[in-house]
Motif scaffolding. Sequence first.
Motif, PDB file in Angstrom:
ATOM      1  N   GLU A  44      -7.881   1.969  10.608  1.00  0.00           N
ATOM      2  CA  GLU A  44      -8.701   2.820  11.455  1.00  0.00           C
ATOM      3  C   GLU A  44      -7.888   3.944  12.088  1.00  0.00           C
ATOM      4  O   GLU A  44      -8.419   5.016  12.362  1.00  0.00           O
ATOM      5  N   VAL A  45      -6.600   3.713  12.326  1.00  0.00           N
ATOM      6  CA  VAL A  45      -5.707   4.722  12.886  1.00  0.00           C
ATOM      7  C   VAL A  45      -4.368   4.608  12.179  1.00  0.00           C
ATOM      8  O   VAL A  45      -3.824   3.518  12.038  1.00  0.00           O
ATOM      9  N   PHE A  46      -3.849   5.724  11.715  1.00  0.00           N
ATOM     10  CA  PHE A  46      -2.490   5.827  11.169  1.00  0.00           C
ATOM     11  C   PHE A  46      -2.082   7.263  11.456  1.00  0.00           C
ATOM     12  O   PHE A  46      -2.328   8.163  10.671  1.00  0.00           O
ATOM     13  N   ARG A  47      -1.504   7.477  12.652  1.00  0.00           N
ATOM     14  CA  ARG A  47      -1.321   8.839  13.165  1.00  0.00           C
ATOM     15  C   ARG A  47       0.095   9.019  13.717  1.00  0.00           C
ATOM     16  O   ARG A  47       0.587   8.154  14.436  1.00  0.00           O
ATOM     17  N   LEU A  48       0.684  10.145  13.369  1.00  0.00           N
ATOM     18  CA  LEU A  48       1.954  10.550  13.963  1.00  0.00           C
ATOM     19  C   LEU A  48       1.667  11.473  15.144  1.00  0.00           C
ATOM     20  O   LEU A  48       0.870  12.398  15.038  1.00  0.00           O
ATOM     21  N   HIS A  49       2.321  11.214  16.256  1.00  0.00           N
ATOM     22  CA  HIS A  49       2.266  12.101  17.416  1.00  0.00           C
ATOM     23  C   HIS A  49       3.607  12.812  17.458  1.00  0.00           C
ATOM     24  O   HIS A  49       4.625  12.201  17.775  1.00  0.00           O
ATOM     25  N   LEU A  50       3.607  14.091  17.112  1.00  0.00           N
ATOM     26  CA  LEU A  50       4.835  14.882  17.055  1.00  0.00           C
ATOM     27  C   LEU A  50       5.044  15.642  18.362  1.00  0.00           C
ATOM     28  O   LEU A  50       4.089  16.144  18.951  1.00  0.00           O
ATOM     29  N   SER A  51       6.294  15.736  18.788  1.00  0.00           N
ATOM     30  CA  SER A  51       6.605  16.531  19.982  1.00  0.00           C
ATOM     31  C   SER A  51       7.877  17.315  19.722  1.00  0.00           C
ATOM     32  O   SER A  51       8.710  16.933  18.897  1.00  0.00           O
ATOM     33  N   GLY A  52       7.993  18.421  20.394  1.00  0.00           N
ATOM     34  CA  GLY A  52       9.156  19.281  20.214  1.00  0.00           C
ATOM     35  C   GLY A  52       8.959  20.608  20.910  1.00  0.00           C
ATOM     36  O   GLY A  52       8.211  20.704  21.891  1.00  0.00           O
ATOM     37  N   THR A  53       9.607  21.623  20.361  1.00  0.00           N
ATOM     38  CA  THR A  53       9.491  22.965  20.922  1.00  0.00           C
ATOM     39  C   THR A  53       9.183  23.964  19.830  1.00  0.00           C
ATOM     40  O   THR A  53       9.561  23.798  18.671  1.00  0.00           O
ATOM     41  N   ALA A  54       8.475  25.001  20.220  1.00  0.00           N
ATOM     42  CA  ALA A  54       8.154  26.098  19.318  1.00  0.00           C
ATOM     43  C   ALA A  54       8.815  27.347  19.889  1.00  0.00           C
ATOM     44  O   ALA A  54       8.573  27.714  21.035  1.00  0.00           O
ATOM     45  N   GLY A  55       9.665  27.961  19.090  1.00  0.00           N
ATOM     46  CA  GLY A  55      10.349  29.192  19.510  1.00  0.00           C
ATOM     47  C   GLY A  55       9.575  30.401  19.041  1.00  0.00           C
ATOM     48  O   GLY A  55       8.646  30.314  18.237  1.00  0.00           O
ATOM     49  N   ARG A  56       9.970  31.551  19.505  1.00  0.00           N
ATOM     50  CA  ARG A  56       9.280  32.785  19.117  1.00  0.00           C
ATOM     51  C   ARG A  56      10.091  33.560  18.139  1.00  0.00           C
ATOM     52  O   ARG A  56      11.231  33.473  17.996  1.00  0.00           O
ATOM     53  N   LEU A 110       0.859  -1.178   0.000  1.00  0.00           N
ATOM     54  CA  LEU A 110       0.000   0.000   0.000  1.00  0.00           C
ATOM     55  C   LEU A 110       0.898   1.232   0.000  1.00  0.00           C
ATOM     56  O   LEU A 110       1.584   1.507   0.962  1.00  0.00           O
ATOM     57  N   GLY A 111       0.924   1.946  -1.091  1.00  0.00           N
ATOM     58  CA  GLY A 111       1.772   3.125  -1.216  1.00  0.00           C
ATOM     59  C   GLY A 111       3.011   2.794  -2.021  1.00  0.00           C
ATOM     60  O   GLY A 111       3.041   1.793  -2.705  1.00  0.00           O
ATOM     61  N   PRO A 112       4.021   3.623  -1.972  1.00  0.00           N
ATOM     62  CA  PRO A 112       4.202   4.769  -1.093  1.00  0.00           C
ATOM     63  C   PRO A 112       3.437   6.003  -1.557  1.00  0.00           C
ATOM     64  O   PRO A 112       3.165   6.159  -2.746  1.00  0.00           O
ATOM     65  N   VAL A 113       3.113   6.835  -0.589  1.00  0.00           N
ATOM     66  CA  VAL A 113       2.475   8.117  -0.878  1.00  0.00           C
ATOM     67  C   VAL A 113       3.295   9.229  -0.234  1.00  0.00           C
ATOM     68  O   VAL A 113       3.908   9.048   0.812  1.00  0.00           O
ATOM     69  N   GLN A 114       3.293  10.373  -0.897  1.00  0.00           N
ATOM     70  CA  GLN A 114       4.055  11.520  -0.425  1.00  0.00           C
ATOM     71  C   GLN A 114       3.198  12.383   0.493  1.00  0.00           C
ATOM     72  O   GLN A 114       2.037  12.659   0.199  1.00  0.00           O
ATOM     73  N   VAL A 115       3.780  12.810   1.602  1.00  0.00           N
ATOM     74  CA  VAL A 115       3.153  13.751   2.526  1.00  0.00           C
ATOM     75  C   VAL A 115       4.002  15.015   2.492  1.00  0.00           C
ATOM     76  O   VAL A 115       5.209  14.954   2.706  1.00  0.00           O
ATOM     77  N   THR A 116       3.360  16.151   2.199  1.00  0.00           N
ATOM     78  CA  THR A 116       4.098  17.410   2.148  1.00  0.00           C
ATOM     79  C   THR A 116       3.388  18.471   2.981  1.00  0.00           C
ATOM     80  O   THR A 116       2.167  18.479   3.082  1.00  0.00           O
ATOM     81  N   TYR A 117       4.173  19.341   3.558  1.00  0.00           N
ATOM     82  CA  TYR A 117       3.665  20.506   4.270  1.00  0.00           C
ATOM     83  C   TYR A 117       4.779  21.531   4.301  1.00  0.00           C
ATOM     84  O   TYR A 117       5.937  21.231   4.020  1.00  0.00           O
ATOM     85  N   THR A 118       4.456  22.752   4.639  1.00  0.00           N
ATOM     86  CA  THR A 118       5.457  23.813   4.743  1.00  0.00           C
ATOM     87  C   THR A 118       5.931  23.879   6.187  1.00  0.00           C
ATOM     88  O   THR A 118       5.155  24.254   7.077  1.00  0.00           O
ATOM     89  N   PRO A 119       7.186  23.497   6.436  1.00  0.00           N
ATOM     90  CA  PRO A 119       7.679  23.511   7.816  1.00  0.00           C
ATOM     91  C   PRO A 119       7.764  24.936   8.363  1.00  0.00           C
ATOM     92  O   PRO A 119       8.072  25.872   7.638  1.00  0.00           O
ATOM     93  N   ASP A 120       7.504  25.073   9.627  1.00  0.00           N
ATOM     94  CA  ASP A 120       7.643  26.347  10.323  1.00  0.00           C
ATOM     95  C   ASP A 120       9.046  26.368  10.943  1.00  0.00           C
ATOM     96  O   ASP A 120       9.368  25.505  11.767  1.00  0.00           O
ATOM     97  N   PRO A 121       9.892  27.310  10.561  1.00  0.00           N
ATOM     98  CA  PRO A 121      11.266  27.320  11.079  1.00  0.00           C
ATOM     99  C   PRO A 121      11.346  27.521  12.597  1.00  0.00           C
ATOM    100  O   PRO A 121      12.387  27.257  13.195  1.00  0.00           O
ATOM    101  N   ARG A 122      10.273  27.947  13.216  1.00  0.00           N
ATOM    102  CA  ARG A 122      10.270  28.132  14.669  1.00  0.00           C
ATOM    103  C   ARG A 122      10.049  26.819  15.408  1.00  0.00           C
ATOM    104  O   ARG A 122      10.212  26.754  16.617  1.00  0.00           O
ATOM    105  N   ILE A 123       9.684  25.755  14.668  1.00  0.00           N
ATOM    106  CA  ILE A 123       9.376  24.461  15.279  1.00  0.00           C
ATOM    107  C   ILE A 123      10.591  23.546  15.176  1.00  0.00           C
ATOM    108  O   ILE A 123      11.176  23.388  14.111  1.00  0.00           O
ATOM    109  N   THR A 124      10.949  22.942  16.285  1.00  0.00           N
ATOM    110  CA  THR A 124      12.000  21.935  16.310  1.00  0.00           C
ATOM    111  C   THR A 124      11.395  20.647  16.856  1.00  0.00           C
ATOM    112  O   THR A 124      10.905  20.628  17.992  1.00  0.00           O
ATOM    113  N   LEU A 125      11.414  19.594  16.036  1.00  0.00           N
ATOM    114  CA  LEU A 125      10.885  18.304  16.476  1.00  0.00           C
ATOM    115  C   LEU A 125      11.938  17.585  17.302  1.00  0.00           C
ATOM    116  O   LEU A 125      13.103  17.525  16.922  1.00  0.00           O
TER     117      LEU A 125
END
Length: 181
Positions: free
Chosen positions: A169-181, A51-66
Amino acid sequence: MRKLRNLWWLALGLAACAIPFNYPLDLLSYLEVEGTFQVNQGGISPNPKTLGPVQVTYTPDPRITLSGATLELKVCFTSETPGATFSGDLNYAAYLGGDAGNLFDPGNQVAQGSGDVSGLNNGPVCVEKQASLSPTQLQAVQSGVFYVAARISGTAQSSQEATIRYRAEVFRLHLSGTAGR
């Protein structure tokens, strides 16, 4: 006392610069969520079912560090062939990486679970798993372009030609990190 007060302000100032966050990213809309495959006395056809592969794209926020990510999945299998009896197991493996060409390399496998299919006549057999991404996979997610895929395989057999339906039924990423200002 004054040093303690200054230390408190310094700690408060540093804390304001990096705010911890947790964010769930649902990937079900990117994947083939539901489908079928055949099982008979010779096993699964095709084996593995890819099944796949499929591409996931988004615009990263430079203030976010995973700093970490966990993939959570739940996939259920049901029989669409009344009277068929089953034996063996079905495996569901999830993959994530930065390149579609080598996505199915063992290092890109995030999680794998299996379930005994002998109970398919009585209802669904579900596979649930949760696993952390490797640093390389986390870097791919941080880049804003990554690929996901899955494979169904196993030793499942049926007493007759049978159709098995899978449903993610579930295929989810749980992301954690920090958001700077």
